[in-house]
Design an enzyme around this catalytic site. Structure first.
Site, short mmCIF file in Angstrom:
data_model
loop_
_atom_site.label_atom_id
_atom_site.label_comp_id
_atom_site.label_asym_id
_atom_site.label_seq_id
_atom_site.Cartn_x
_atom_site.Cartn_y
_atom_site.Cartn_z
N HIS A 69 46.47 38.84 45.35
CA HIS A 69 45.91 39.19 46.66
C HIS A 69 47.04 39.65 47.58
CE1 HIS A 69 41.93 37.19 46.01
NE2 HIS A 69 42.64 36.45 45.18
N TYR A 98 44.40 28.06 40.85
CA TYR A 98 44.94 28.11 42.21
C TYR A 98 45.29 26.72 42.71
CZ TYR A 98 43.48 32.96 43.14
OH TYR A 98 43.34 34.31 43.14
N ARG A 104 37.39 36.69 36.74
CA ARG A 104 38.23 37.63 37.49
C ARG A 104 39.35 38.15 36.60
NH1 ARG A 104 39.02 38.48 42.47
NH2 ARG A 104 38.81 40.52 41.60
N HIS A 137 44.96 39.12 38.94
CA HIS A 137 45.13 39.87 40.19
C HIS A 137 46.03 39.12 41.15
CE1 HIS A 137 41.84 37.07 40.96
NE2 HIS A 137 42.23 37.07 42.22
N TYR A 193 40.59 34.05 35.60
CA TYR A 193 39.88 32.77 35.76
C TYR A 193 38.38 32.99 35.91
CZ TYR A 193 40.28 33.91 40.79
OH TYR A 193 40.24 34.54 42.01
FE LIG Z 1 41.79 35.46 43.47
#
Ligand SMILES: [Fe+2]
Lengths: 204, 251
Positions: free
Chosen positions: B171, B117, B166, B169, B156
């Protein structure tokens, strides 16, 4: 067997996670050049009608620690008690006030703040007036479904005393968690996720 | 503020159907450790909708920039594009009655193709992509349809138990027409084995509800030699019509 009702189910919620700022407050997250501004970051223009106020506070966890990652949204009526929404059928709200605010808590201190106006009163379902209030919605890492609450104004004692929502709260001892104290032009509204002062959250 | 209006003559003033709190994840879910100190202990106070929840901000298409729904290019240098598997995510926003929701604002955010991110608090060793910001937004059309273009986010690792990852995905944050409909969720990808090991996914009690967050690969809408398509429909709370209801004053 009977005929099916054919209702769909709401999509399940998932946490906003720690990187919610990328999606909701990109400029605050220092992702520049995609959006000219973050929506809800500035609520007022010079032309907005109403009494200027500031609302500030923190979101506090069960260990007494302020959260540094939440994003808070607020939704409120204009100074005359009208919502700037297609669903508002009672009249036309102030065109210089959307009534929507969004603020990321400070990544170091956890403090949030909104500069807005004090809303007018709006009616309850039965037509009685509710005391002026602002809807709050809190999302963060570790919050699995956004938390919905209301802030009422500490200097509206009389209106608060006859508010149809506040008077429905069975545990009146918890009612003060919804009331912000006024100092000058600033209202202080902390949101407690757990503990003795746990804020009342609504399923509404 | 909006550039659409409800169809004249259709009474849309009814209260929203109550939220099914048994279907949504509970606040307290110890395998997702952060929820432990952030979960209210009291039950939510259930109350009928008032006008404060039955209204909500609606955002007009005119606020959108040309590249808002193109994450491959909206942060990229001129002539460059984000690295990763090119995909199109599309679908429809409906309410529980199956009616399309026009004018719904969707804000999306995600990691880059390597699972990283663009965020100050992010510590994963995978590199940033200089041409990928990780956010986009789109507003549904008259029928409730939306689409955006992006790269498939990578999985990640995250600090929870010692080896939690995770699944890939995206959001989603969704505004319908009322604050009562406000929702944040995540979209997962068909066939990802990490879906079934993730404690955040597992906060949702029923497997069938988890499956409603898994977007299928849609070869029919895939653009040959360009981008694969994934379909993700979203259901917001529905509301009663008010044909036979006594309209109380001020409501
Ligand atoms: Fe996330």
């Amino acid at each position: 067997m009977v005929q099916p009702l054919n209702l769909l189910k709401e999509t399940p919620s998932q946490t906003a996670g720690p990187y919610v700022h990328i999606g909701l407050t990109a400029n605050y997250a220092e992702i520049k050049g995609i959006y000219p501004e973050d929506i809800g970051a500035v609520m007022l223009t010079d032309k907005t009608k109403g009494e200027r106020i500031k609302i500030t506070g923190r979101v506090i966890d069960g260990a007494g620690t302020p959260l540094r990652d939440p994003v808070i949204e607020i939704w409120q009526a204009d100074a005359n008690g009208l919502y700037n929404s297609p669903e508002e059928k009672r009249g036309k709200a102030d065109e210089n006030f959307l009534g929507f605010g969004r603020c990321a808590c400070d990544l170091e201190t956890g403090v949030y703040s909104f500069e807005t106006i004090k809303p007018g009163a709006v009616p309850f379902i039965d037509g009685r007036m509710m005391a002026p209030h602002i809807t709050f919605w809190v999302v963060a890492r570790g919050i699995n479904l956004g938390l919905h609450t209301r802030m009422y104004f500490g200097d509206e004692e009389e209106a608060n005393a006859s508010d149809p929502m506040l008077s429905r709260i069975e545990q009146q001892v918890r009612m003060p968690t919804l009331i912000a104290e006024r100092k000058g032009d600033t209202y202080h509204f902390d949101i407690h996720l757990q503990g003795d002062k746990e804020t009342i959250f609504f399923d509404i | 503020m909006s550039d659409f209006e409800n169809k004249p003559g259709v009474p849309e003033n009814g209260a929203f159907f109550p939220r099914d709190l048994e279907m949504h994840p509970p606040a307290f879910y110890p395998d997702y450790k952060t929820s432990v100190l952030r979960s209210p202990k009291h039950a939510r106070l259930s109350l009928n909708n008032t006008i404060s929840e039955m209204t909500g901000p609606v955002f007009g298409h005119n606020m959108l920039g040309e590249l808002d729904n193109d994450l491959i290019h909206n942060f990229a240098e001129a002539g460059q594009s984000a690295i990763g598997e090119r995909i199109i995510v599309y679908g429809k926003v409906l309410d529980e009655r199956g009616v399309g929701v026009p004018g719904a604002l969707l804000e999306v955010w995600q990691a880059n193709a390597g699972g990283r991110y663009r965020h100050k608090k992010e510590g994963y060793i995978a590199p940033l992509d200089p041409n990928f910001g990780g956010c986009g937004r789109v507003i549904t059309d008259e029928q409730g349809n939306y689409r955006f273009r992006t790269v498939k986010p990578g999985p990640y690792p995250w600090p929870n138990r010692v080896n939690d990852w995770r699944p890939s995905h995206i959001h989603f944050s969704i505004f319908g027409h009322a604050f009562a409909q406000r929702l944040i969720t995540q979209m997962y990808f068909e066939g990802d084995p990490l879906i079934w090991t993730c404690p955040i996914v597992a906060t949702i009690p029923d497997k069938r509800d988890i499956e409603r967050l898994v977007a299928p690969l849609d070869m029919a809408n895939t653009i040959p030699m360009d981008a694969r398509a994934y379909k993700f429909d979203i259901v917001l709370r529905g509301r009663r019509s008010t044909y036979f209801e006594n309209r109380r004053e001020g409501n």
